[in-house]
Design an enzyme around this catalytic site. Sequence first.
Site, PDB file in Angstrom:
ATOM      1  N   ASP A  61      24.133 -27.025 -20.077  1.00 40.77           N
ATOM      2  CA  ASP A  61      25.334 -26.257 -19.743  1.00 40.77           C
ATOM      3  C   ASP A  61      25.295 -25.612 -18.359  1.00 40.77           C
ATOM      4  O   ASP A  61      26.152 -24.787 -18.029  1.00 40.77           O
ATOM      5  CB  ASP A  61      25.546 -25.163 -20.801  1.00 40.77           C
ATOM      6  CG  ASP A  61      26.110 -25.732 -22.098  1.00 40.77           C
ATOM      7  OD1 ASP A  61      27.152 -26.415 -22.037  1.00 40.77           O
ATOM      8  OD2 ASP A  61      25.510 -25.506 -23.164  1.00 40.77           O
ATOM      9  N   GLU A  66      29.608 -19.863 -14.119  1.00 37.59           N
ATOM     10  CA  GLU A  66      30.296 -18.578 -14.315  1.00 37.59           C
ATOM     11  C   GLU A  66      29.578 -17.683 -15.319  1.00 37.59           C
ATOM     12  O   GLU A  66      29.622 -16.456 -15.199  1.00 37.59           O
ATOM     13  CB  GLU A  66      31.717 -18.827 -14.824  1.00 37.59           C
ATOM     14  CG  GLU A  66      32.392 -17.566 -15.335  1.00 37.59           C
ATOM     15  CD  GLU A  66      33.770 -17.801 -15.903  1.00 37.59           C
ATOM     16  OE1 GLU A  66      34.718 -17.281 -15.324  1.00 37.59           O
ATOM     17  OE2 GLU A  66      33.909 -18.509 -16.925  1.00 37.59           O
ATOM     18  N   ASP A  67      28.938 -18.308 -16.317  1.00 37.72           N
ATOM     19  CA  ASP A  67      28.368 -17.500 -17.393  1.00 37.72           C
ATOM     20  C   ASP A  67      27.112 -16.745 -16.991  1.00 37.72           C
ATOM     21  O   ASP A  67      26.648 -15.888 -17.735  1.00 37.72           O
ATOM     22  CB  ASP A  67      28.089 -18.400 -18.614  1.00 37.72           C
ATOM     23  CG  ASP A  67      29.385 -18.896 -19.215  1.00 37.72           C
ATOM     24  OD1 ASP A  67      30.318 -18.078 -19.339  1.00 37.72           O
ATOM     25  OD2 ASP A  67      29.485 -20.095 -19.526  1.00 37.72           O
ATOM     26  N   ARG A  86      20.687 -21.110 -22.879  1.00 30.45           N
ATOM     27  CA  ARG A  86      21.254 -20.980 -21.542  1.00 30.45           C
ATOM     28  C   ARG A  86      20.516 -19.953 -20.679  1.00 30.45           C
ATOM     29  O   ARG A  86      20.840 -19.774 -19.513  1.00 30.45           O
ATOM     30  CB  ARG A  86      22.745 -20.649 -21.651  1.00 30.45           C
ATOM     31  CG  ARG A  86      23.537 -21.736 -22.399  1.00 30.45           C
ATOM     32  CD  ARG A  86      24.990 -21.747 -22.053  1.00 30.45           C
ATOM     33  NE  ARG A  86      25.212 -21.846 -20.633  1.00 30.45           N
ATOM     34  CZ  ARG A  86      26.383 -21.633 -20.043  1.00 30.45           C
ATOM     35  NH1 ARG A  86      27.422 -21.317 -20.777  1.00 30.45           N
ATOM     36  NH2 ARG A  86      26.514 -21.729 -18.743  1.00 30.45           N
ATOM     37  N   ARG A 131      29.098 -14.530 -28.002  1.00 28.75           N
ATOM     38  CA  ARG A 131      28.101 -14.536 -26.922  1.00 28.75           C
ATOM     39  C   ARG A 131      27.838 -13.154 -26.309  1.00 28.75           C
ATOM     40  O   ARG A 131      26.856 -12.979 -25.589  1.00 28.75           O
ATOM     41  CB  ARG A 131      28.571 -15.463 -25.806  1.00 28.75           C
ATOM     42  CG  ARG A 131      28.790 -16.910 -26.226  1.00 28.75           C
ATOM     43  CD  ARG A 131      27.481 -17.628 -26.434  1.00 28.75           C
ATOM     44  NE  ARG A 131      27.675 -18.982 -26.935  1.00 28.75           N
ATOM     45  CZ  ARG A 131      27.914 -20.031 -26.159  1.00 28.75           C
ATOM     46  NH1 ARG A 131      27.978 -19.884 -24.856  1.00 28.75           N
ATOM     47  NH2 ARG A 131      28.063 -21.227 -26.699  1.00 28.75           N
ATOM     48  N   HIS A 161      35.307 -17.563 -25.343  1.00 22.76           N
ATOM     49  CA  HIS A 161      35.154 -16.448 -24.398  1.00 22.76           C
ATOM     50  C   HIS A 161      36.477 -15.717 -24.184  1.00 22.76           C
ATOM     51  O   HIS A 161      37.550 -16.291 -24.388  1.00 22.76           O
ATOM     52  CB  HIS A 161      34.714 -16.992 -23.028  1.00 22.76           C
ATOM     53  CG  HIS A 161      33.291 -17.456 -22.955  1.00 22.76           C
ATOM     54  ND1 HIS A 161      32.929 -18.657 -22.396  1.00 22.76           N
ATOM     55  CD2 HIS A 161      32.137 -16.856 -23.348  1.00 22.76           C
ATOM     56  CE1 HIS A 161      31.613 -18.788 -22.446  1.00 22.76           C
ATOM     57  NE2 HIS A 161      31.110 -17.711 -23.026  1.00 22.76           N
ATOM     58  N   CYS A 248      34.967 -21.603 -15.556  1.00 22.62           N
ATOM     59  CA  CYS A 248      33.536 -21.717 -15.916  1.00 22.62           C
ATOM     60  C   CYS A 248      32.685 -22.372 -14.847  1.00 22.62           C
ATOM     61  O   CYS A 248      31.480 -22.135 -14.779  1.00 22.62           O
ATOM     62  CB  CYS A 248      33.361 -22.576 -17.159  1.00 22.62           C
ATOM     63  SG  CYS A 248      34.588 -22.351 -18.397  1.00 22.62           S
TER      64      CYS A 248
END
Length: 262
Positions: A61, A66-67, A86, A131, A161, A248
């Site tokens: 991923d 962005e995460d 992640r 998350r 999200h 993202c």
Amino acid sequence: MTQYAMTRAVSASLGQCELTHQDRIPIDLTIARRQHAEYEACLERLGCELIRLPEEPELPDAVFVEDTAVVLDEIALITRPGASSRRLEIESVVAALQPLRDILRIESPGALDGGDVLVVGKDIYVGLSSRTNEAAVDQMRQWLAPYGYRTHSAEVNGCLHLKSAVTAVSATTLLVNPDWIDSEVFDGYDLVEVHPDEAYGANALRIGEIVIYPLAFPRTAERLEHRGIRIEFVDLSELAKAEGAVTCCSLVFAKGPGTGSK
Ligand code: CIR
């Protein structure tokens, strides 16, 4: 150019990505990489200077950069992604951001995905999702208040999200799917609702006065254009199979003081 856009190449293992609300369907890597390149080209056309991170072949991923961080004018807040698979994405992002911003980090027991953070001016909305948790919101509230930010939390239901459910399409207008987030949280903003047949259509990426928006949601796009929002369309259909969308795949942030001449 006044803004950076940090991106990361599509991982060879994208097909083993995390999935929460979607079934696994095969992803064509060649198409995914071509679409990603077109997305990067779109960011450049809109005036962003790209910072391209190399592929992380073992981290499926990692393209969804962005995460991993929330980059504000003043500092970069490094997240602690809610999916443990992640968390290894973080360190290379820290290394890339360190020359550009002072770094703060979400610490355990906090968990935060950048996809759950919507910044509109000095208001920061944080989605409580599968998350992201309250502990992270508390840390953000405490650390960002000295910079003048107001941190608000909002329950996210039915999607991955916060930014699957709501994004900003102008300084005063939000694009929202009211089935996934309580619109009353955004009292005072003009709201555009996604077309009822386009549940995934609330994710748009604002670059100045233009939004980057998926080709997949033409009816919602019509609503945006009707409200005077200018759109640059991209096709991210292969990355959408990995539950990714337009916000993202980049971290967009201003060239801060001392970095503008780069
Ligand atoms: C994940 O589940 O973490 C990825 N497959 C998709 C992440 C999408 N990121 C985002 O919306 N910010």
